[in-house]
Design a protein around this motif. Structure first.
Motif, PDB file in Angstrom:
ATOM      1  N   VAL A 198      45.364  40.431  22.131  1.00  0.00           N
ATOM      2  CA  VAL A 198      46.320  39.856  23.038  1.00  0.00           C
ATOM      3  C   VAL A 198      47.789  39.885  22.583  1.00  0.00           C
ATOM      4  O   VAL A 198      48.205  39.326  21.537  1.00  0.00           O
ATOM      5  CB  VAL A 198      46.093  38.034  23.027  1.00  0.00           C
ATOM      6  CG1 VAL A 198      46.712  37.520  24.266  1.00  0.00           C
ATOM      7  CG2 VAL A 198      44.507  37.931  23.263  1.00  0.00           C
ATOM      8  N   VAL A 199      48.508  41.007  23.235  1.00  0.00           N
ATOM      9  CA  VAL A 199      49.877  41.290  22.630  1.00  0.00           C
ATOM     10  C   VAL A 199      50.796  40.139  23.258  1.00  0.00           C
ATOM     11  O   VAL A 199      51.744  39.735  22.606  1.00  0.00           O
ATOM     12  CB  VAL A 199      50.177  42.608  23.413  1.00  0.00           C
ATOM     13  CG1 VAL A 199      51.745  42.961  23.298  1.00  0.00           C
ATOM     14  CG2 VAL A 199      49.582  43.689  22.755  1.00  0.00           C
ATOM     15  N   ASN A 200      50.347  39.485  24.445  1.00  0.00           N
ATOM     16  CA  ASN A 200      51.457  38.802  25.021  1.00  0.00           C
ATOM     17  C   ASN A 200      50.620  37.301  25.272  1.00  0.00           C
ATOM     18  O   ASN A 200      50.201  36.882  26.437  1.00  0.00           O
ATOM     19  CB  ASN A 200      51.671  39.431  26.462  1.00  0.00           C
ATOM     20  CG  ASN A 200      52.635  38.541  27.249  1.00  0.00           C
ATOM     21  OD1 ASN A 200      53.081  37.322  26.878  1.00  0.00           O
ATOM     22  ND2 ASN A 200      52.719  39.104  28.454  1.00  0.00           N
ATOM     23  N   PRO A 201      50.490  36.320  24.302  1.00  0.00           N
ATOM     24  CA  PRO A 201      49.695  35.073  24.252  1.00  0.00           C
ATOM     25  C   PRO A 201      50.322  34.238  25.181  1.00  0.00           C
ATOM     26  O   PRO A 201      49.828  33.347  26.106  1.00  0.00           O
ATOM     27  CB  PRO A 201      49.626  34.682  22.943  1.00  0.00           C
ATOM     28  CG  PRO A 201      50.910  35.532  22.238  1.00  0.00           C
ATOM     29  CD  PRO A 201      50.964  36.906  22.871  1.00  0.00           C
ATOM     30  N   ASP A 202      51.792  34.317  25.231  1.00  0.00           N
ATOM     31  CA  ASP A 202      52.724  33.417  26.163  1.00  0.00           C
ATOM     32  C   ASP A 202      52.240  33.669  27.708  1.00  0.00           C
ATOM     33  O   ASP A 202      51.927  32.591  28.501  1.00  0.00           O
ATOM     34  CB  ASP A 202      54.188  33.652  25.883  1.00  0.00           C
ATOM     35  CG  ASP A 202      54.485  33.000  24.355  1.00  0.00           C
ATOM     36  OD1 ASP A 202      53.558  32.538  23.681  1.00  0.00           O
ATOM     37  OD2 ASP A 202      55.645  33.355  24.124  1.00  0.00           O
ATOM     38  N   GLY A 203      52.412  34.960  27.964  1.00  0.00           N
ATOM     39  CA  GLY A 203      52.172  35.111  29.308  1.00  0.00           C
ATOM     40  C   GLY A 203      50.615  34.666  29.619  1.00  0.00           C
ATOM     41  O   GLY A 203      50.326  34.363  30.859  1.00  0.00           O
ATOM     42  N   TYR A 204      49.679  35.053  28.691  1.00  0.00           N
ATOM     43  CA  TYR A 204      48.487  34.919  29.021  1.00  0.00           C
ATOM     44  C   TYR A 204      48.063  33.276  29.266  1.00  0.00           C
ATOM     45  O   TYR A 204      47.314  32.939  30.222  1.00  0.00           O
ATOM     46  CB  TYR A 204      47.362  35.281  27.800  1.00  0.00           C
ATOM     47  CG  TYR A 204      45.730  35.216  27.971  1.00  0.00           C
ATOM     48  CD1 TYR A 204      45.312  36.073  29.012  1.00  0.00           C
ATOM     49  CD2 TYR A 204      45.162  34.380  27.120  1.00  0.00           C
ATOM     50  CE1 TYR A 204      43.987  35.847  29.209  1.00  0.00           C
ATOM     51  CE2 TYR A 204      43.775  34.284  27.323  1.00  0.00           C
ATOM     52  CZ  TYR A 204      43.151  34.879  28.630  1.00  0.00           C
ATOM     53  OH  TYR A 204      41.711  34.848  28.685  1.00  0.00           O
ATOM     54  N   VAL A 205      48.563  32.394  28.333  1.00  0.00           N
ATOM     55  CA  VAL A 205      48.336  31.110  28.764  1.00  0.00           C
ATOM     56  C   VAL A 205      48.939  30.610  29.994  1.00  0.00           C
ATOM     57  O   VAL A 205      48.342  29.736  30.597  1.00  0.00           O
ATOM     58  CB  VAL A 205      49.076  30.174  27.091  1.00  0.00           C
ATOM     59  CG1 VAL A 205      49.243  29.011  27.679  1.00  0.00           C
ATOM     60  CG2 VAL A 205      48.544  30.584  25.876  1.00  0.00           C
ATOM     61  N   TYR A 206      50.079  31.244  30.248  1.00  0.00           N
ATOM     62  CA  TYR A 206      50.599  30.774  31.616  1.00  0.00           C
ATOM     63  C   TYR A 206      49.858  31.162  32.790  1.00  0.00           C
ATOM     64  O   TYR A 206      49.813  30.584  33.717  1.00  0.00           O
ATOM     65  CB  TYR A 206      52.139  31.618  31.726  1.00  0.00           C
ATOM     66  CG  TYR A 206      53.008  31.043  32.735  1.00  0.00           C
ATOM     67  CD1 TYR A 206      53.541  29.819  32.672  1.00  0.00           C
ATOM     68  CD2 TYR A 206      53.134  31.742  33.803  1.00  0.00           C
ATOM     69  CE1 TYR A 206      54.489  29.307  33.698  1.00  0.00           C
ATOM     70  CE2 TYR A 206      54.042  31.282  35.054  1.00  0.00           C
ATOM     71  CZ  TYR A 206      54.564  30.101  34.742  1.00  0.00           C
ATOM     72  OH  TYR A 206      55.406  29.548  35.849  1.00  0.00           O
ATOM     73  N   THR A 207      48.999  32.289  32.427  1.00  0.00           N
ATOM     74  CA  THR A 207      48.172  32.741  33.579  1.00  0.00           C
ATOM     75  C   THR A 207      46.731  31.598  33.627  1.00  0.00           C
ATOM     76  O   THR A 207      46.198  31.735  34.724  1.00  0.00           O
ATOM     77  CB  THR A 207      47.260  34.197  33.486  1.00  0.00           C
ATOM     78  OG1 THR A 207      46.552  34.122  32.062  1.00  0.00           O
ATOM     79  CG2 THR A 207      48.256  34.920  33.353  1.00  0.00           C
ATOM     80  N   TRP A 208      46.603  30.806  32.857  1.00  0.00           N
ATOM     81  CA  TRP A 208      45.788  29.794  32.822  1.00  0.00           C
ATOM     82  C   TRP A 208      46.426  28.561  33.272  1.00  0.00           C
ATOM     83  O   TRP A 208      45.535  27.699  33.979  1.00  0.00           O
ATOM     84  CB  TRP A 208      44.862  29.579  31.608  1.00  0.00           C
ATOM     85  CG  TRP A 208      43.941  30.464  31.023  1.00  0.00           C
ATOM     86  CD1 TRP A 208      44.221  31.868  30.576  1.00  0.00           C
ATOM     87  CD2 TRP A 208      42.554  30.328  31.195  1.00  0.00           C
ATOM     88  NE1 TRP A 208      43.244  32.418  30.357  1.00  0.00           N
ATOM     89  CE2 TRP A 208      42.028  31.660  30.648  1.00  0.00           C
ATOM     90  CE3 TRP A 208      41.568  29.320  31.606  1.00  0.00           C
ATOM     91  CZ2 TRP A 208      40.531  31.737  30.608  1.00  0.00           C
ATOM     92  CZ3 TRP A 208      40.300  29.497  31.654  1.00  0.00           C
ATOM     93  CH2 TRP A 208      39.825  30.691  31.130  1.00  0.00           C
ATOM     94  N   THR A 209      47.600  28.131  33.339  1.00  0.00           N
ATOM     95  CA  THR A 209      48.143  26.892  33.614  1.00  0.00           C
ATOM     96  C   THR A 209      48.850  26.977  34.644  1.00  0.00           C
ATOM     97  O   THR A 209      49.111  25.762  35.398  1.00  0.00           O
ATOM     98  CB  THR A 209      48.918  26.345  32.206  1.00  0.00           C
ATOM     99  OG1 THR A 209      50.148  27.509  32.121  1.00  0.00           O
ATOM    100  CG2 THR A 209      48.033  26.264  30.844  1.00  0.00           C
ATOM    101  N   ASP A 210      49.585  28.098  35.090  1.00  0.00           N
ATOM    102  CA  ASP A 210      50.521  28.091  36.120  1.00  0.00           C
ATOM    103  C   ASP A 210      50.185  29.195  37.337  1.00  0.00           C
ATOM    104  O   ASP A 210      50.336  28.891  38.441  1.00  0.00           O
ATOM    105  CB  ASP A 210      51.840  28.119  35.588  1.00  0.00           C
ATOM    106  CG  ASP A 210      52.335  26.809  35.017  1.00  0.00           C
ATOM    107  OD1 ASP A 210      52.989  26.196  35.471  1.00  0.00           O
ATOM    108  OD2 ASP A 210      51.836  26.625  33.847  1.00  0.00           O
ATOM    109  N   ASP A 211      50.197  30.371  36.800  1.00  0.00           N
ATOM    110  CA  ASP A 211      50.169  31.390  37.700  1.00  0.00           C
ATOM    111  C   ASP A 211      49.042  32.520  37.522  1.00  0.00           C
ATOM    112  O   ASP A 211      49.469  33.285  36.588  1.00  0.00           O
ATOM    113  CB  ASP A 211      51.549  31.810  37.930  1.00  0.00           C
ATOM    114  CG  ASP A 211      51.746  32.979  39.059  1.00  0.00           C
ATOM    115  OD1 ASP A 211      51.014  33.532  39.409  1.00  0.00           O
ATOM    116  OD2 ASP A 211      52.753  33.400  39.248  1.00  0.00           O
ATOM    117  N   ARG A 212      47.970  32.517  37.904  1.00  0.00           N
ATOM    118  CA  ARG A 212      47.102  33.617  37.300  1.00  0.00           C
ATOM    119  C   ARG A 212      47.626  35.147  37.415  1.00  0.00           C
ATOM    120  O   ARG A 212      46.979  35.811  36.823  1.00  0.00           O
ATOM    121  CB  ARG A 212      45.751  33.435  38.292  1.00  0.00           C
ATOM    122  CG  ARG A 212      44.849  34.595  38.157  1.00  0.00           C
ATOM    123  CD  ARG A 212      44.116  34.376  36.705  1.00  0.00           C
ATOM    124  NE  ARG A 212      43.101  35.526  36.399  1.00  0.00           N
ATOM    125  CZ  ARG A 212      43.432  36.453  36.258  1.00  0.00           C
ATOM    126  NH1 ARG A 212      44.923  36.824  36.037  1.00  0.00           N
ATOM    127  NH2 ARG A 212      42.432  37.443  36.050  1.00  0.00           N
TER     128      ARG A 212
END
Length: 401
Positions: A198-212
């Motif tokens: 997971v190079v981009n964990p912040d973006g990945y978390v955001y796909t779960w919480t706000d915008d897939r």
């Protein structure tokens, strides 16, 4: 419940459009600057298809415009939200369960457990912190001694969930198949393997919480833009031919290259780690397209070792196809995908402080969709693992004399 393309959204559609004249191409590029149009595959050349997700409020206009323009098109995904819902929600997982998607917390738990059962062959390395302070983890697999490294990373684009989980699966196989699979033993006799899932964990978390469908990092870049949008495309942020082509200087674009090369802490951490290592090969996992990509992205010129790169890539892609019949197209990125600069693959191969002899990007399943159902995780991971092993063995064995 899983996410939330945009909370009210139920009828986003994805169109595949093919520009056949310069006016078509100009119109599509202008469309990409407007709100409510998200290009999954950018419009880059005549007769080369592009994929665009369209907000429900713009679907009728999109269809009318395409008909007026007489542009070839069809709908590849009729209801994106339904596909997101079909991915299911996160649930408790066993340590080697790849039948459902994991959120980032579950991935961290899985990595910790998997490395613990691997013993002395595995090391969990904290590369550093993302912009939002999340740990970025590398798993190193080694049987000891001084060896060159094989690097594999995934998840630089947050919405490409299948890539993240394929990276995890490859870790799983190196852990569990050592002493069982002769190919694994052979690879580890010659190389240490480093996997960053997971190079981009912040973006990945955001796909779960706000915008897939979020793609970029979550760095706001305040002070660099009078009207900044959040995030940069980390795969346009590397310091090799940065901002030359196929990248944007508009922070609201999905291909925004950042205000300067390695502005994103995630890519800066990778840069520093790579510069301090001794590497034989670099692999980056993405979705989608079923492509095995070589340098270059920034030019249609062949790289200096094109024939050798093609040899290894063709062996890997052929082995992958033998598993389930999935066919990959092999070639330079600028030739078979689109032109792009500041990418990790070109940087790994071309930067004078990296100069990794073998560098590839794999665009995994399928040919039209980021939102793959969970039943695609294992077959995608298994075939990719098979192709990855075959390509490394091809490197070890060298060209046929």
């Amino acid at each position: 419940m899983i996410l939330l393309l945009i909370r009210q959204c139920i009828t986003h559609k994805v169109f595949r459009v093919t520009p056949t004249n310069p006016h078509h191409l100009k119109w599509l590029k202008q469309l990409g600057r407007q709100k409510h149009y998200d290009f999954w595959k950018e419009p880059t050349a005549l007769h080369r298809p592009a994929d665009v997700m369209v907000h429900p409020s713009k679907v009728e206009l999109m269809m009318t415009s395409l008909l007026d323009l007489k542009m070839n098109h069809y709908v590849t995904i009729d209801d994106v939200q339904r596909q997101i819902d079909d991915q299911g929600s996160a649930k408790t997982k066993s340590e080697s369960d790849f039948e459902d998607y994991m959120n980032y917390g579950q991935m961290e738990d899985w990595l910790s457990y998997t490395v613990s059962i691997c013993g002395s062959r595995c090391e969990l390395i904290n590369l550093g912190q993302s912009y939002e302070g999340r740990n970025i983890w590398i798993v190193k697999i080694s049987t000891g001694g001084i060896k060159r490294g094989i690097w594999l990373d995934a998840g630089i684009h947050a919405r490409e969930w299948l890539a993240h989980h394929t990276g995890l699966y490859i870790i799983d196989r190196f852990v569990h198949d050592y002493g069982v699979d002769p190919d694994v033993d052979f690879i580890l006799e010659h190389y240490d393997v480093y996997i960053l899932p997971v190079v981009n964990p912040d973006g990945y978390v955001y796909t779960w919480t706000d915008d897939r469908m979020w793609r970029k990092t979550r760095n706001p870049h305040n002070g660099y833009d009078t009207n900044p949008c959040t995030g940069a495309d980390a795969n346009r942020n590397y310091d090799f031919k940065w901002m030359l082509i196929g990248a944007s200087n508009d922070s609201c674009d999905n291909t925004y290259a950042g205000p300067f090369a390695h502005s994103e802490p995630e890519t800066a951490l990778i840069r520093d780690y790579i510069f301090n290592g001794n590497w034989e090969a670099y692999f980056a996992l993405h979705t989608y397209g079923q492509l095995w990509l070589l340098p270059w992205g920034y030019t249609a010129d062949d790289p200096p070792t094109y024939d050798e790169l093609m040899r290894v890539a063709n062996i890997g892609a052929s082995a992958l196809t033998e598993v389930y019949g999935t066919r990959y197209t092999v070639g330079s990125s600028a030739d078979i995908l689109y032109e792009s600069s500041g990418t990790s693959r070109d940087w790994a191969y071309g930067h004078p402080q990296a100069q990794i002899p073998y560098a590839f990007t794999l665009e995994l399943r399928d040919k039209s969709n980021f939102v793959m159902p969970p039943d695609q995780i294992l077959p995608t991971a298994i075939e990719t693992w098979t192709g990855f092993k075959a390509s490394i063995i091809a490197i070890i064995n060298g060209p046929t004399k």
